[in-house]
Scaffold this active site. Structure first.
Site, PDB file in Angstrom:
ATOM      1  N   ASP A 135     -27.543 -11.866 -12.604  1.00  0.00           N
ATOM      2  CA  ASP A 135     -28.866 -11.545 -13.131  1.00  0.00           C
ATOM      3  C   ASP A 135     -29.507 -12.877 -13.521  1.00  0.00           C
ATOM      4  OD1 ASP A 135     -31.102 -10.222 -14.053  1.00  0.00           O
ATOM      5  OD2 ASP A 135     -29.981  -8.788 -15.272  1.00  0.00           O
ATOM      6  N   TRP A 136     -30.823 -12.895 -13.615  1.00  0.00           N
ATOM      7  CA  TRP A 136     -31.549 -14.144 -13.780  1.00  0.00           C
ATOM      8  C   TRP A 136     -31.261 -14.758 -15.158  1.00  0.00           C
ATOM      9  CZ3 TRP A 136     -31.600 -12.414  -9.346  1.00  0.00           C
ATOM     10  CH2 TRP A 136     -32.389 -12.886  -8.307  1.00  0.00           C
TER      11      TRP A 136
END
Length: 747
Positions: free
Chosen positions: A227-228
């Site tokens: 995930d970012w």
């Protein structure tokens, strides 16, 4: 040349460069290998527009905004979800996007999770079936899906650091089960590792999660992306099985990974593996995008969004058949509520879509009934741009309601109360809305409430005062038209709740442990989430899991079930006993009375949709894998079906059971091995072990005690190795180990 083969041509620096993004949304290009564009898209494509901020939160290219997962989950319709996924994949490919970051399939552990609008259900079966359909649809267009958020990511509070403290059985049976189904059925091109920790280890740095389980046990062959901003330690992440760190780290992760390899702290083979998978993804995207770019018709996609929204709307209450309204009637209609004019149709955060068009319920209602029958009052304020004095708005709405024959009230949550990034604090509608509802009900009892919300809201204070109640969720860009279709009977509602609407917040299973504290989220409720908990506690709810009304009625009869090898076969006849055609969601639940392990009274094991004309009758057959009855045995680390007479229930909700059958199901052999740590009771329960222990204890001071049932009840939990510590004992650990090793494993 395949990705792993090309890795051998690259330098260490080139290989490491592939393990993190080039920009916020693209992978790096090395030696002619094209970069891959990834884009948010759980319910529509969010590709940043030219000139927008790097992350695209301030603007994105127009795309069809389909109903978010909170609505699609209530459709219970895998074919519909697959078609939505296919349309989403076509739009992604036309925009040059190689991977769509979705679907999100985390379970709704608590109704307070701020991101529940992105998730399908509180149940892993619905989540798995519909999530699998979405992935199949997206990838049918030559575009990859990214299954997220892996795993046990069920709260937004402190989401970058908090640890989900969860036991193996709960983790497997609930929070991993949908992931397992989708990965083994569809092999998504990518899986997104979540922000949170699991039992103290970051999901992005978790060797068991990313390698032993995902690849070794489940056979996943795609790429694992973070995930970012989810990676805390790039070296640990690559070593654990992560392949791609997103977004770009500006070269910082490259430096620490290269240094670790050169120091011997990270084997270069881990870098080779990650780089090879990035190259493989680039090859898949290139192959998927071969040929002319697809064209799609915005109007047809909007029509699909309208169909999906219509099938996701849940009719919760319809006293005195107040619905549907007659489009050709003469009664006057007061539409009250700013949400009818300025709808909330999607959640806030990274999944916000710039729609190609937007249907508003007010205009669509006027389109059905005509301007001469419909009047509107704002009623309340919602959002920063909604003005007006509250008292004046309320007086205007009440006056309008008093002189109208029927009132349609639009109530719901403002965007600032539910979003990615934070959790909700309560289940209440804004006070100004409930105060307005009270005022309207005082002058007109014929009120239909339409809810707009991404997470459930408490309705227990007023649900029985309104004859009509519609759960409208967040319905995407065509939701306004879909609501009008249902209100006026052009669409017969068939949505069913994929989550329980509780009577009050303190009734919910995670109430005492949500969202957590001191960096830990304790999943103390175990497997008892959603309806499993409410049914086990026999708690009243406002509306149960699976509930939803129709403008027609259905009768169930002749239910039969049997085990047939590794499958259960269930047959039931469904008859449309009303005056309209309609769709019924047939739900199958199972429970095992007297089970040796902790179980909910019932859990969903199958479902299907049957569409029947008025008066039509059809026998429905469901084939259910026997494995749906299995539980995870934490000490044996495997799934087991407990043998016994199962109660198989078929019905229209978890609390609207229309037929019940008892079915004898054969069990799997439960293999145990006695050790010196086994208890006296466990040893004495096995005849061969009991006899051997009695011989060994012939001269032990406790010999008589273990043969006495009353005494054994008191000391039965004592590990048998403790016998060696008693005065006068001549037993050693070695003797116990030798004795037990000669015994066969037992069931």
């Amino acid at each position: 040349m395949a990705g792993p083969e090309r890795v051998g041509e690259l330098s260490l620096r080139e290989k490491v460069s592939l393990t993190s993004g080039a920009t916020a949304w693209t992978t790096r290009s090395v030696r002619g290998v094209p970069s891959v564009l990834l884009a948010d898209g759980p319910h529509g494509l969010r590709r940043p527009a030219e000139g927008a901020d790097e992350f695209g939160l301030s603007g994105s290219l127009p795309a069809t905004c389909f109903p978010p997962a909170v609505a699609l989950g209530s459709s219970w319709d895998a074919d519909l979800v697959r078609r939505v996924g296919s349309a989403l994949g076509a739009e992604a490919r036309a925009a040059g996007v190689g991977v769509v970051l979705g679907p999100g399939i985390n379970l709704k552990r608590s109704p307070l999770c701020g991101r529940n609008f992105e998730y399908l259900s509180e149940d892993p079966l619905i989540t798995g079936v519909l999530g699998s359909a979405m992935v199949a649809g997206i990838q049918s267009q030559g575009v990859g899906a990214s299954l997220k958020h892996f795993a046990a990511n069920n709260a937004e509070h402190d989401r970058f650091r908090a640890s989900s403290e969860i036991d193996p059985r709960t983790l497997r049976e609930l929070y991993l089960r949908a992931f397992h189904r989708i990965i083994t059925e569809q092999q998504p091109w990518t899986v997104m590792a979540a922000y949170n920790k699991i039992n103290g280890v970051y999901a992005t740095e978790h060797p068991w999660l990313l390698t032993a389980l995902l690849r070794g046990e489940w056979g996943f062959t795609g790429l694992v992306v973070s995930d970012w901003g989810a990676v805390d330690d790039p070296v640990s992440a690559i070593g654990a099985g992560l392949d791609l760190i997103m977004p770009s780290t500006g070269g910082r992760s490259d430096a620490v990974i290269i240094d670790a390899v050169e120091r011997g702290a990270l084997v270069e083979a881990a870098v080779d593996r990650a780089a090879g998978r990035v190259l493989e993804l680039a090859e898949r995207v290139t192959a998927g995008g071969a040929g002319p770019a697809p064209r799609f018709d915005r109007a047809s996609h909007h029509a699909l969004a309208r169909e999906a929204a219509g099938k996701s709307i849940v009719l919760l209450r319809n006293a005195d058949d107040i619905l549907p309204l007659d489009p050709n009637g003469s009664e006057s209609i007061a539409v009250i509520g700013e949400l009818a004019r300025e709808p909330r149709y999607q959640g806030a955060g990274s999944s916000m879509i710039n729609p190609t068009r937007l249907d508003r319920a007010l205009g669509e209602i006027v389109g059905y009934a005509g301007e001469d029958r419909v009047t509107f009052a704002q009623g309340y304020r919602i959002g920063p741009n909604s003005g007006g004095d509250l008292e004046s708005l309320r007086d205007e709405a009440t006056t309008l309601a008093e002189r109208s024959d029927v009132v349609i009230m639009f109530l719901g949550l403002p965007a600032e109360e539910e979003s990615e990034g934070f959790d909700r604090q309560h289940l209440e509608l804004p006070a100004e809305q409930t105060t307005l509802l009270d005022a309207v009900l005082a002058v007109n009892s014929r009120v239909i409430v339409v809810l707009s919300n991404g997470g459930v809201v408490r309705v227990s204070g007023w649900q029985h005062l309104v004859p009509g109640l519609i759960e409208g969720w967040l319905l995407g860009q065509a939701g306004g038209a879909a609501l009008a279709d249902v209100l006026f009977g052009a669409v017969n509602p068939s949505g069913r709740l994929a989550e329980t609407i509780p009577f009050k917040l303190s009734d919910t299973p995670a109430y005492l442990d949500f969202p957590g504290q001191f960096g830990k989220i304790n999943y103390s409720e175990g497997i008892f989430v959603g309806y499993r908990y409410f049914d086990a506690r026999d708690l009243p709810v406002s509306f149960p899991f699976g509930h939803g009304l129709s403008y027609t009625t259905f009768e169930y009869s002749g239910a039969r079930a049997e085990q047939n090898g590794d499958r259960l076969r269930l047959r039931v006849r469904i008859t449309n006993t009303g005056q309209r055609s309609g769709r019924e969601v047939v739900q199958v639940y199972a429970g095992l009375p007297g089970s040796r392990i902790s179980r909910p009274p019932r859990q969903l094991i199958g479902f299907t949709i049957v569409e029947l004309a008025a008066g039509e009758s059809r026998q429905v057959e469901l084939i259910i894998p026997r494995s749906e009855l299995a539980y995870y045995h934490p000490t044996q680390s495997r799934w087991l079906v407990e043998g016994g007479r199962y109660r198989i229930e078929v019905g229209s909700s978890s609390r609207d059971i229309r037929g019940m059958i008892m079915v004898e199901v054969s069990g799997d052999e439960e293999i145990n091995q006695l050790t010196p740590s086994s208890s006296l009771a466990e040893v004495m329960a096995v005849p061969a072990a009991r006899a051997a222990l009695q011989r060994l204890l012939a001269h032990h001071p406790m010999a008589a005690m273990v043969d006495d049932p009353a005494t054994l009840a008191m000391i039965g939990s004592m590990p048998i190795r403790r016998l060696a510590s008693f005065p006068g004992s001549e037993i050693t650990d070695g003797q116990l180990t030798e004795l037990l090793s000669r015994l066969p494993r037992f069931r």
